[in-house]
Write a protein that holds these residues in place. Structure first.
Motif, PDB file in Angstrom:
ATOM      1  N   VAL A  46      39.103  26.675  33.735  1.00 13.55           N
ATOM      2  CA  VAL A  46      39.564  27.860  34.451  1.00 13.55           C
ATOM      3  C   VAL A  46      38.565  28.988  34.200  1.00 13.55           C
ATOM      4  CG1 VAL A  46      41.413  29.559  34.694  1.00 13.55           C
ATOM      5  CG2 VAL A  46      41.982  27.170  34.211  1.00 13.55           C
ATOM      6  N   THR A  47      38.098  29.584  35.274  1.00 12.84           N
ATOM      7  CA  THR A  47      37.162  30.707  35.179  1.00 12.84           C
ATOM      8  C   THR A  47      37.853  31.952  35.727  1.00 12.84           C
ATOM      9  OG1 THR A  47      35.320  29.200  35.536  1.00 12.84           O
ATOM     10  CG2 THR A  47      34.872  31.531  35.841  1.00 12.84           C
ATOM     11  N   VAL A  48      37.787  33.029  34.966  1.00 12.03           N
ATOM     12  CA  VAL A  48      38.402  34.296  35.379  1.00 12.03           C
ATOM     13  C   VAL A  48      37.292  35.346  35.463  1.00 12.03           C
ATOM     14  CG1 VAL A  48      40.126  36.058  34.831  1.00 12.03           C
ATOM     15  CG2 VAL A  48      40.544  33.656  34.201  1.00 12.03           C
ATOM     16  N   THR A  52      35.512  42.940  42.436  1.00 13.61           N
ATOM     17  CA  THR A  52      34.740  44.183  42.532  1.00 13.61           C
ATOM     18  C   THR A  52      35.599  45.399  42.844  1.00 13.61           C
ATOM     19  OG1 THR A  52      34.237  43.660  44.849  1.00 13.61           O
ATOM     20  CG2 THR A  52      32.602  43.038  43.181  1.00 13.61           C
ATOM     21  N   ARG A  53      36.758  45.212  43.415  1.00 20.54           N
ATOM     22  CA  ARG A  53      37.605  46.363  43.720  1.00 20.54           C
ATOM     23  C   ARG A  53      39.083  46.023  43.581  1.00 20.54           C
ATOM     24  NH1 ARG A  53      36.621  45.813  50.204  1.00 20.54           N
ATOM     25  NH2 ARG A  53      35.450  43.958  49.815  1.00 20.54           N
ATOM     26  N   GLY A  54      39.859  47.025  43.382  1.00 14.05           N
ATOM     27  CA  GLY A  54      41.315  46.902  43.389  1.00 14.05           C
ATOM     28  C   GLY A  54      41.933  46.367  42.120  1.00 14.05           C
ATOM     29  N   GLY A  55      41.176  46.113  41.067  1.00 19.32           N
ATOM     30  CA  GLY A  55      41.755  45.641  39.812  1.00 19.32           C
ATOM     31  C   GLY A  55      42.210  44.197  39.833  1.00 19.32           C
ATOM     32  N   ALA A  56      41.863  43.456  40.870  1.00 17.67           N
ATOM     33  CA  ALA A  56      42.270  42.054  40.966  1.00 17.67           C
ATOM     34  C   ALA A  56      41.345  41.161  40.138  1.00 17.67           C
ATOM     35  CB  ALA A  56      42.247  41.608  42.429  1.00 17.67           C
TER      36      ALA A  56
END
Length: 114
Positions: A46-48, A52-56
């Motif tokens: 699993v890679t997290v 780049t935007r929105g805190g996702a």
């Protein structure tokens, strides 16, 4: 809020396809080990990564199966003086075996006892 089980997150990756594939691979691994012995691995990666935007977060997953090697095939062969391999031992004499024909189809007679 308590920590969610990792399986909840894994079920979200690729709409559940990651867990479905890993489950099938685990069954394949168990069958291969049952048939051939040895050991194998099922790796779930699993890679997290922060978006780049929105805190996702971008979460990707991959499952890799490492099955045990198949049993090697073998044959017992004999070496000749020329260096060839043959099925019959060249040092042993060949027997001229023949099939004995049946005497007849009549049943054997019974022995009489005293």
């Amino acid at each position: 809020m308590s920590i969610r089980p990792i399986t909840d997150t894994l079920r979200q990756i690729a709409g559940g396809t990651l867990l479905d594939n890993a489950s099938e691979q685990l069954g394949e691994l168990v069958r291969a080990i049952d048939a051939n012995g040895g050991s194998g691995k099922l790796l779930i990666e699993v890679t997290v990564k922060k978006a780049t935007r929105g805190g996702a977060m971008l979460v990707t997953g991959k499952s890799t199966l490492k099955k045990p090697a198949d049993e090697p095939m073998e044959a017992m062969l004999f070496a000749t003086v020329e260096g060839n391999l043959v099925a019959d031992d060249p040092r042993q004499q060949k027997l001229d075996l023949k099939q004995v024909p049946r005497a007849s189809d009549t049943p054997p007679s019974s022995l009489k006892t005293a």
